[in-house]
Scaffold this active site. Sequence first.
Site, PDB file in Angstrom:
ATOM      1  N   GLY A 187       0.678  -1.325  -0.189  1.00 31.37           N
ATOM      2  CA  GLY A 187       0.060  -0.104  -0.078  1.00 31.37           C
ATOM      3  C   GLY A 187       0.950   1.395   0.021  1.00 31.37           C
ATOM      4  N   VAL A 188       2.263   1.212   0.218  1.00 31.37           N
ATOM      5  CA  VAL A 188       3.080   2.335   0.333  1.00 31.37           C
ATOM      6  C   VAL A 188       3.586   2.684  -1.025  1.00 31.37           C
ATOM      7  CG1 VAL A 188       5.228   2.960   1.234  1.00 31.37           C
ATOM      8  CG2 VAL A 188       3.474   1.704   2.601  1.00 31.37           C
ATOM      9  N   ARG A 194       6.064   3.967  -4.349  1.00 32.42           N
ATOM     10  CA  ARG A 194       7.411   3.222  -4.871  1.00 32.42           C
ATOM     11  C   ARG A 194       8.394   4.240  -3.952  1.00 32.42           C
ATOM     12  NH1 ARG A 194       7.642   3.960 -10.997  1.00 32.42           N
ATOM     13  NH2 ARG A 194       5.530   3.087 -10.969  1.00 32.42           N
ATOM     14  N   SER A 252      -5.846   3.079  -5.439  1.00 35.03           N
ATOM     15  CA  SER A 252      -4.712   2.474  -5.582  1.00 35.03           C
ATOM     16  C   SER A 252      -3.394   3.382  -5.295  1.00 35.03           C
ATOM     17  CB  SER A 252      -4.743   1.490  -6.675  1.00 35.03           C
ATOM     18  OG  SER A 252      -3.008   0.978  -6.823  1.00 35.03           O
ATOM     19  N   ALA A 253      -2.437   3.011  -4.746  1.00 33.57           N
ATOM     20  CA  ALA A 253      -1.157   3.913  -4.761  1.00 33.57           C
ATOM     21  C   ALA A 253      -0.354   3.551  -5.983  1.00 33.57           C
ATOM     22  CB  ALA A 253      -0.405   3.424  -3.495  1.00 33.57           C
ATOM     23  N   SER A 254      -0.796   2.745  -6.670  1.00 36.19           N
ATOM     24  CA  SER A 254       0.190   2.055  -8.011  1.00 36.19           C
ATOM     25  C   SER A 254      -0.129   3.262  -9.111  1.00 36.19           C
ATOM     26  CB  SER A 254      -0.225   0.932  -8.465  1.00 36.19           C
ATOM     27  OG  SER A 254       0.362   0.609  -9.478  1.00 36.19           O
ATOM     28  N   LYS A 255       1.134   3.573  -9.706  1.00 36.24           N
ATOM     29  CA  LYS A 255       1.077   4.281 -10.837  1.00 36.24           C
ATOM     30  C   LYS A 255       0.787   3.392 -12.054  1.00 36.24           C
ATOM     31  CE  LYS A 255       3.584   8.249  -9.117  1.00 36.24           C
ATOM     32  NZ  LYS A 255       4.819   9.165  -9.142  1.00 36.24           N
ATOM     33  N   ASN A 256       0.832   2.219 -12.234  1.00 34.34           N
ATOM     34  CA  ASN A 256       0.567   1.211 -13.012  1.00 34.34           C
ATOM     35  C   ASN A 256      -0.913   0.614 -13.139  1.00 34.34           C
ATOM     36  OD1 ASN A 256       3.436   1.005 -14.089  1.00 34.34           O
ATOM     37  ND2 ASN A 256       3.826   0.326 -11.909  1.00 34.34           N
TER      38      ASN A 256
END
Length: 218
Positions: free
Chosen positions: A46-47, A49, A114-118
Amino acid sequence: MNKKAFIFDLDGVIVDTAKYHYLAWQKIASELGIEFTPEHNEELKGVSRVRSLDIILNLGKINASQQDKDRWLVQKNEDYLGYLVHMDESEILPGVLPVLQYLKAKNQAIALGSASKNARPILEKVNIISYFDAIVDGNDVTNAKPDPEVFVQAAKLLNARNEDSIVFEDSVAGIQAANIAGMTSIGIGEESILHEAQFNFKDFTHIETSFLDVLIKK
Ligand code: BG6
Ligand code: MG
């Protein structure tokens, strides 16, 4: 009855990508001679990158230049994306699709938080992007979980109040974010790790439609 917002985390909730994040970080850690265990990895879930790299460097008590950090961040993402090349619907975690389908059939608003850039390319790869009325990801927020920004933005986009929002999360940071926002927090995974969640399920196959009905009517 107020309008509800059902907000899903991505990695480790919708798709089994948490293992790929782990493998890609493990590679960097081992190159740097840092011991990096599955327990350490829980702190990274969850953190963002950037923050994840700082946590790993901290574990190894390594003081790195910004240039080195940037290089490792690029390397981590390239390795991670390498694992996703052949990704398809089969990587959607068990029980997720029936829950999304049930909520859609009940005209419920659904968002990704979401924390994701993907996040967007992954949702497209596994062919479920059309279920989401709103997507908030790592490109949209400045404050990472446990800051609730990502979920608060998602609820706003769905025109729902925080207290009418329900968050599905596999990370401690994400459960804390949902709790701070005053949302209903549902832990997906080990209850011993996600004990701060209001509800816990091992995976989505354990979530019955009667439970979803209760959330919808709450
Ligand atoms: C979260 C993952 O969803 O996204 C973390 O749990 C990851 O492990 C974070 O670091 C950022 O993802 P990405 O794809 O932008 O590197
Ligand atoms: Mg997650």
